[in-house]
Structures are given as C-alpha cells and as structure tokens.
Design a protein around this motif. Structure first.
Motif, PDB file in Angstrom:
ATOM      1  N   LEU A 316      41.619  45.337  46.246  1.00 24.78           N
ATOM      2  CA  LEU A 316      41.817  44.612  44.985  1.00 24.78           C
ATOM      3  C   LEU A 316      40.575  44.684  44.113  1.00 24.78           C
ATOM      4  CD1 LEU A 316      43.382  42.712  43.123  1.00 24.78           C
ATOM      5  CD2 LEU A 316      42.712  40.808  44.607  1.00 24.78           C
ATOM      6  N   ASN A 317      39.417  44.570  44.706  1.00 24.36           N
ATOM      7  CA  ASN A 317      38.177  44.592  43.932  1.00 24.36           C
ATOM      8  C   ASN A 317      37.875  45.976  43.369  1.00 24.36           C
ATOM      9  OD1 ASN A 317      35.750  42.969  43.152  1.00 24.36           O
ATOM     10  ND2 ASN A 317      34.691  44.552  44.319  1.00 24.36           N
ATOM     11  N   ASN A 318      38.341  47.029  44.044  1.00 22.21           N
ATOM     12  CA  ASN A 318      38.031  48.398  43.623  1.00 22.21           C
ATOM     13  C   ASN A 318      39.086  49.005  42.710  1.00 22.21           C
ATOM     14  OD1 ASN A 318      35.599  48.563  45.077  1.00 22.21           O
ATOM     15  ND2 ASN A 318      36.686  49.088  46.965  1.00 22.21           N
ATOM     16  N   HIS A 319      40.234  48.355  42.564  1.00 13.71           N
ATOM     17  CA  HIS A 319      41.308  48.884  41.715  1.00 13.71           C
ATOM     18  C   HIS A 319      41.696  47.795  40.719  1.00 13.71           C
ATOM     19  CE1 HIS A 319      41.545  51.392  45.375  1.00 13.71           C
ATOM     20  NE2 HIS A 319      41.891  52.361  44.538  1.00 13.71           N
ATOM     21  N   THR A 320      40.980  47.784  39.609  1.00 16.27           N
ATOM     22  CA  THR A 320      41.096  46.650  38.684  1.00 16.27           C
ATOM     23  C   THR A 320      42.401  46.633  37.886  1.00 16.27           C
ATOM     24  OG1 THR A 320      39.817  47.913  37.044  1.00 16.27           O
ATOM     25  CG2 THR A 320      38.612  46.383  38.451  1.00 16.27           C
ATOM     26  N   HIS A 321      43.217  47.688  37.968  1.00 17.66           N
ATOM     27  CA  HIS A 321      44.518  47.614  37.297  1.00 17.66           C
ATOM     28  C   HIS A 321      45.379  46.515  37.920  1.00 17.66           C
ATOM     29  CE1 HIS A 321      47.123  49.502  40.424  1.00 17.66           C
ATOM     30  NE2 HIS A 321      45.986  50.076  40.791  1.00 17.66           N
ATOM     31  N   ASN A 322      45.030  46.101  39.140  1.00 18.37           N
ATOM     32  CA  ASN A 322      45.753  45.005  39.777  1.00 18.37           C
ATOM     33  C   ASN A 322      45.514  43.672  39.070  1.00 18.37           C
ATOM     34  OD1 ASN A 322      47.238  46.001  42.274  1.00 18.37           O
ATOM     35  ND2 ASN A 322      45.209  46.889  42.602  1.00 18.37           N
ATOM     36  N   ASN A 323      44.440  43.555  38.305  1.00 17.27           N
ATOM     37  CA  ASN A 323      44.238  42.339  37.509  1.00 17.27           C
ATOM     38  C   ASN A 323      45.370  42.174  36.497  1.00 17.27           C
ATOM     39  OD1 ASN A 323      41.857  42.089  38.917  1.00 17.27           O
ATOM     40  ND2 ASN A 323      40.567  42.870  37.259  1.00 17.27           N
ATOM     41  N   LEU A 324      45.795  43.292  35.901  1.00 17.16           N
ATOM     42  CA  LEU A 324      46.918  43.246  34.962  1.00 17.16           C
ATOM     43  C   LEU A 324      48.210  42.882  35.687  1.00 17.16           C
ATOM     44  CD1 LEU A 324      46.130  46.479  32.911  1.00 17.16           C
ATOM     45  CD2 LEU A 324      45.658  44.121  32.255  1.00 17.16           C
ATOM     46  N   ARG A 325      48.368  43.408  36.891  1.00 15.44           N
ATOM     47  CA  ARG A 325      49.561  43.100  37.674  1.00 15.44           C
ATOM     48  C   ARG A 325      49.625  41.600  37.993  1.00 15.44           C
ATOM     49  NH1 ARG A 325      49.965  47.747  42.418  1.00 15.44           N
ATOM     50  NH2 ARG A 325      50.775  49.459  41.128  1.00 15.44           N
ATOM     51  N   ILE A 326      48.501  41.034  38.391  1.00 14.95           N
ATOM     52  CA  ILE A 326      48.493  39.614  38.757  1.00 14.95           C
ATOM     53  C   ILE A 326      48.776  38.750  37.535  1.00 14.95           C
ATOM     54  CG2 ILE A 326      47.070  37.734  39.655  1.00 14.95           C
ATOM     55  CD1 ILE A 326      45.623  39.864  41.373  1.00 14.95           C
ATOM     56  N   THR A 327      48.240  39.139  36.377  1.00 10.15           N
ATOM     57  CA  THR A 327      48.555  38.411  35.146  1.00 10.15           C
ATOM     58  C   THR A 327      50.051  38.452  34.882  1.00 10.15           C
ATOM     59  OG1 THR A 327      46.384  38.948  34.201  1.00 10.15           O
ATOM     60  CG2 THR A 327      48.106  38.245  32.673  1.00 10.15           C
ATOM     61  N   ARG A 328      50.675  39.611  35.067  1.00  9.43           N
ATOM     62  CA  ARG A 328      52.125  39.739  34.890  1.00  9.43           C
ATOM     63  C   ARG A 328      52.865  38.855  35.887  1.00  9.43           C
ATOM     64  NH1 ARG A 328      56.541  43.036  33.406  1.00  9.43           N
ATOM     65  NH2 ARG A 328      55.244  44.143  31.894  1.00  9.43           N
ATOM     66  N   ILE A 329      52.423  38.839  37.126  1.00 12.03           N
ATOM     67  CA  ILE A 329      53.072  38.024  38.153  1.00 12.03           C
ATOM     68  C   ILE A 329      53.016  36.547  37.776  1.00 12.03           C
ATOM     69  CG2 ILE A 329      52.874  37.229  40.551  1.00 12.03           C
ATOM     70  CD1 ILE A 329      51.933  40.100  41.246  1.00 12.03           C
ATOM     71  N   LEU A 330      51.854  36.078  37.327  1.00 13.83           N
ATOM     72  CA  LEU A 330      51.703  34.671  36.943  1.00 13.83           C
ATOM     73  C   LEU A 330      52.621  34.325  35.769  1.00 13.83           C
ATOM     74  CD1 LEU A 330      47.839  34.388  37.293  1.00 13.83           C
ATOM     75  CD2 LEU A 330      49.498  32.977  38.519  1.00 13.83           C
ATOM     76  N   LYS A 331      52.692  35.214  34.788  1.00 13.36           N
ATOM     77  CA  LYS A 331      53.576  34.964  33.652  1.00 13.36           C
ATOM     78  C   LYS A 331      55.033  34.901  34.107  1.00 13.36           C
ATOM     79  CE  LYS A 331      50.839  37.180  29.969  1.00 13.36           C
ATOM     80  NZ  LYS A 331      50.822  38.319  29.016  1.00 13.36           N
ATOM     81  N   CYS A 332      55.420  35.822  34.979  1.00 13.55           N
ATOM     82  CA  CYS A 332      56.795  35.870  35.450  1.00 13.55           C
ATOM     83  C   CYS A 332      57.148  34.611  36.236  1.00 13.55           C
ATOM     84  CB  CYS A 332      57.006  37.118  36.307  1.00 13.55           C
ATOM     85  SG  CYS A 332      58.715  37.351  36.863  1.00 13.55           S
ATOM     86  N   LEU A 333      56.233  34.133  37.055  1.00 15.49           N
ATOM     87  CA  LEU A 333      56.482  32.897  37.804  1.00 15.49           C
ATOM     88  C   LEU A 333      56.779  31.744  36.858  1.00 15.49           C
ATOM     89  CD1 LEU A 333      53.668  33.079  40.523  1.00 15.49           C
ATOM     90  CD2 LEU A 333      56.116  33.450  40.873  1.00 15.49           C
ATOM     91  N   GLY A 334      56.030  31.670  35.762  1.00 14.82           N
ATOM     92  CA  GLY A 334      56.243  30.599  34.804  1.00 14.82           C
ATOM     93  C   GLY A 334      57.550  30.732  34.055  1.00 14.82           C
ATOM     94  N   THR A 335      58.010  31.962  33.863  1.00 12.66           N
ATOM     95  CA  THR A 335      59.228  32.202  33.094  1.00 12.66           C
ATOM     96  C   THR A 335      60.494  32.026  33.928  1.00 12.66           C
ATOM     97  OG1 THR A 335      58.069  33.780  31.662  1.00 12.66           O
ATOM     98  CG2 THR A 335      60.469  33.913  31.704  1.00 12.66           C
ATOM     99  N   LEU A 336      60.448  32.448  35.179  1.00 12.42           N
ATOM    100  CA  LEU A 336      61.665  32.543  35.980  1.00 12.42           C
ATOM    101  C   LEU A 336      61.741  31.524  37.114  1.00 12.42           C
ATOM    102  CD1 LEU A 336      62.166  36.427  36.073  1.00 12.42           C
ATOM    103  CD2 LEU A 336      63.250  34.735  34.592  1.00 12.42           C
ATOM    104  N   GLY A 337      61.270  30.315  36.863  1.00 14.20           N
ATOM    105  CA  GLY A 337      61.594  29.231  37.776  1.00 14.20           C
ATOM    106  C   GLY A 337      60.533  28.781  38.741  1.00 14.20           C
ATOM    107  N   TYR A 338      59.329  29.365  38.706  1.00 15.15           N
ATOM    108  CA  TYR A 338      58.277  28.959  39.636  1.00 15.15           C
ATOM    109  C   TYR A 338      56.976  28.598  38.908  1.00 15.15           C
ATOM    110  CZ  TYR A 338      61.300  30.845  43.301  1.00 15.15           C
ATOM    111  OH  TYR A 338      62.357  31.089  44.147  1.00 15.15           O
ATOM    112  N   PRO A 339      57.022  27.796  37.857  1.00 12.65           N
ATOM    113  CA  PRO A 339      55.780  27.456  37.151  1.00 12.65           C
ATOM    114  C   PRO A 339      54.811  26.659  38.012  1.00 12.65           C
ATOM    115  CG  PRO A 339      57.573  26.070  36.391  1.00 12.65           C
ATOM    116  CD  PRO A 339      58.198  27.126  37.257  1.00 12.65           C
ATOM    117  N   HIS A 340      55.335  25.923  39.005  1.00 12.09           N
ATOM    118  CA  HIS A 340      54.460  25.140  39.878  1.00 12.09           C
ATOM    119  C   HIS A 340      53.702  26.028  40.870  1.00 12.09           C
ATOM    120  CE1 HIS A 340      58.381  25.566  41.746  1.00 12.09           C
ATOM    121  NE2 HIS A 340      57.875  25.284  42.929  1.00 12.09           N
TER     122      HIS A 340
END
Length: 433
Positions: A316-340
């Motif tokens: 994770l530390n060596n492949h920073t494109h995963n930072n964008l993936r995690i941001t997408r995951i967090l947004k999706c959680l908030g949109t599709l029923g898992y904001p908590h």
C-alpha cells in the motif's frame, strides 16, 4: 499505347485508388473505435479542471455550492434507509452501542456515556464558530459551519497564515472542492451517456452487476467471481485497474470507460436490496484484506490490522494509486448504505500514520481526502481533532482553522488526560503486532 489500353489502365488505377481508400477508411474507423475512449478521457481530464475554475470564477458556488445545501449532521439525521438525498446516518450513541457488549461494568459505561455527551456538545459551543477571515479558513470545507447565517462566498485571497504553507494548503483546498461536491450530492454533476455502443442498454448496470445479473466490463466477471476467486490474489488486485469502478460505483466517472456512473434510481433500489448491500459488504472485506485490514465488527464498522499487515502495508505504501481507490471506497460506503463504516476506517488510517508512523506515503491522502469523505459532520470534527492532537509539527497543520487549533491547544481541552479525544469509539488498540 492505344487508347483502349490507356482507358483500361486508367480504370485499373481508379479501382486501385478506390480500394486503397476503402481499406484506409476501415483502418481509420477501427483505430477510432478503440482509441476514442482514451481521447475522451484525456479531454475530460483537461477540460474538467478548466470548467471548474471558470465556474468558480463567475460565482458558481453562490448558486449551487452554497453552504446552506443539505449535508448530514446530527440535527436532521434520517432514521431509515433512503436515497442519496436522504443520507443514512446512525443514531447518536451507535458507537457506544458497540461498546456495551465488551464487558465493561455499569459505572464504566455511565462514565463513557457522559464523556461522549461532553464531546458531542463541545463542537456546538459558540467559540467554535469560525470567521472567514481566519488564516486557515477554507471556503470549500463545511466542517465548521454552525449556522445558516454565514456567508457562502468563498474568499479566494490567500490569507497570511496560509502563505507560510501555501503548497500544502493549496492541495487541501483543491481536495476540499472534490469532497464538498461529494458530500453535497454532486450539485454540478453532468450526467453523461455511455460512449461504448457495446454496453448493455440496461439503465441500471451497477445494480444489475451487484445483483449478479450482468458481468463487469471489460473483464466479463460477475460479482461472485470477484468474491470467490479474487480474494488473496494480491497481484491481480494490484495490477488490474478496471474492476474498482464496478465494485465501488459512484456518481462520478472513473478511469474505466466501460463502467457507468451511479444514478439516483440505482441508489434508491440498491439501498432497498439486501442482496446488493450484502455483496457490497463482501467487496469491502475483499479490499480490506488486500490492504492488510480486517473488519472485526459488522455492526459498527470497527477495523483492525490483519495478520499479514506488514506485507500488505508495504504494498500500500509503495503503490499510491491505492489512495485513490480508498477514497472511492469511502465515498461508496457513504452512498450505498454504510456511512457508519467511514469514520472507523479513517480513524484506523489516522492512527497508523500519525501515531504508529506507518504508511508515510498515505498520510497526506488521509488528511486531504479520507477525513473529508466522512458524511457525519460531528464525526468528521472528531477525526480532525484526533489528527491535530497527534500531528507532530502542529504549526504545519492546515486542515482546520487556526482558531480551532488554538482552542485544542489549551490544557483544559483534554478529556481525562487522553491525547486522542476519541473516547466514544470502540477500542482501537486491538492490533496484532
């Protein structure tokens, strides 16, 4: 040469030219079909920032991105699952509910509840109201808004305090635009039709994928294929870039042009489908495992380090494109029923980066993007307070107004001597070191 031969030669030449033209036209059309997505992506990536700048310059925020637009807070939390327009929020005390099963004695429970109430009330005090003249005020960040009478005009002039760390503050300010757009439900989103003519005509492709009715594109995999065959396939998860938009769809486009953006209708039906939500939870656990994290409480969203965290943290530390993936995951959680689920994951990354010193290449994304993806305003404030209290170079902290930093620096602001100010969370110290 006779006229007859000349005529025949001319016809042959014309036919050869016509044949060559047809072949060249077919080749050009074929090249255009396979490359137009790339050119569309380039055009979008170049044009979108320019359009945002122009819209901002002519006062777009006063019409669409105002500070009075609906955003989740504790005063108007909906209690039932709904659409993106009715963000799902856990009732006050959801975090405490996860702790009541931990075997604490009654006095400890009462003390924690009192501490949590004090913490909840802290941010509502008048002294937390921030004036736009604050040297670290960011007009795109609504975290510290406390009333509807505040001006919605973003002050674009650089303030003296921000100039000391202008580059860092500018990055935060640019990220804030994107996160504000997400938290306010994409008020300026332009809905685009899929460019790929081979895509399904179904107007709910993301929902169909999550119900197991249609495969992802271009990989041609169904949701059960990802869950059953891709878990633990870390090289595949790292190197393939076309699946993340299907596993975590958003109302904004991604780099896979054969994936569709979420629609309002899809969100409403997704939130009503137990099958879709259960599959999303499995997708979340799939990616948590990829990052070396384990979901240890499906009710609260509490996470901890997995047994293989060292190896996965290194990736994770060596492949920073995963930072964008995690941001997408967090947004999706908030949109599709898992904001908590948002705040526990963000708190995990804050603790790893600021307290334990892990993932140095993830830290800036945690502070610029992860924290500000959290829909619940009071939880977002707690996360920022935790970040500030554990940030070493506090004079370089640009993620909240200076006035609030001064408040937090006062000795009496600590709760029972705790440094983190996050007493209401479940125990986050369950690490396998």
């Amino acid at each position: 040469m006779s006229p007859l031969l000349l005529g025949l030669s001319g016809q042959v030449v014309l036919k050869m030219i016509w044949f060559a033209y047809n072949r060249a036209r077919c080749l050009i059309e074929w090249l255009w079909r396979i490359t137009r997505g790339f050119f569309l992506c380039c055009f979008t990536r170049v044009f979108t920032p320019i359009a945002r700048y122009v819209l901002s310059a002519i006062g777009w925020r006063e019409e669409h991105g105002s500070r009075n637009e609906p955003e989740v807070n504790d005063e108007n939390k909906p209690q039932t699952t709904g659409s993106q327009d009715d963000r799902v929020e856990e009732p006050v005390g959801q975090w405490e509910a996860g702790r009541l099963t931990a075997g604490f004695d009654r006095k400890a429970e009462e003390r924690e509840e009192e501490d949590a109430e004090e913490e909840e009330d802290e941010f509502d005090q008048e002294e937390y109201q921030v004036d736009p003249s604050d040297e670290l005020y960011c007009g795109y960040d609504s975290t510290w808004e406390t009333g509807e009478d505040q001006s919605s005009t973003h002050r674009r002039g650089r303030r003296p305090g921000a100039s000391r760390h202008q580059y860092k503050f500018s990055r935060f300010e640019n990220a804030s635009r994107d996160m504000q757009n997400y938290r306010h439900d994409y008020p300026s989103q332009i809905r685009r039709q899929p460019w790929n003519q081979n895509m399904s005509s179904d107007d709910k492709p993301n929902l169909g994928f999550y119900l197991g009715n249609n495969p992802s594109l271009p990989d041609g995999l169904y949701i059960h294929n990802f869950h059953n065959d891709w878990k633990g396939e870390y090289n595949t998860l790292e190197c393939v870039h076309t699946f993340i938009q299907w596993l975590f769809p958003l109302q904004e486009p991604g780099m896979n042009h054969e994936a569709s953006t979420l629609t309002k209708e899809e969100i409403k039906e997704f939130l009503k489908s137990s099958t879709a939500k259960e599959n999303l939870l499995k997708s979340y656990e799939l990616m948590l495992d990829f990052y070396g994290i384990e979901l240890c409480d499906k009710e609260t969203g509490e996470v901890k380090r997995a047994s293989n965290w060292r190896q996965r943290f290194s990736n994770l530390n060596n492949h920073t494109h995963n930072n964008l993936r995690i941001t997408r995951i967090l947004k999706c959680l908030g949109t599709l029923g898992y904001p908590h689920y948002q705040a526990p994951l963000v708190h995990f990354f804050l603790e790893e980066t600021l307290v334990h010193g892990e993932l140095p290449n993830v830290k800036e994304s945690v502070l610029n993007f992860f924290v500000f993806s959290v829909l619940d305003k009071k939880q977002r404030r707690k996360l920022i307070k935790f970040a500030y209290l554990n940030y070493d170079a506090k004079d370089e902290f640009v993620w909240c107004p200076r006035k609030i930093q001064i408040l937090w620096s006062e000795p009496h602001r600590g709760v029972h001597g705790r440094k983190d100010g996050f007493e209401h969370y479940p125990d986050q110290k369950q690490y396998q070191i």
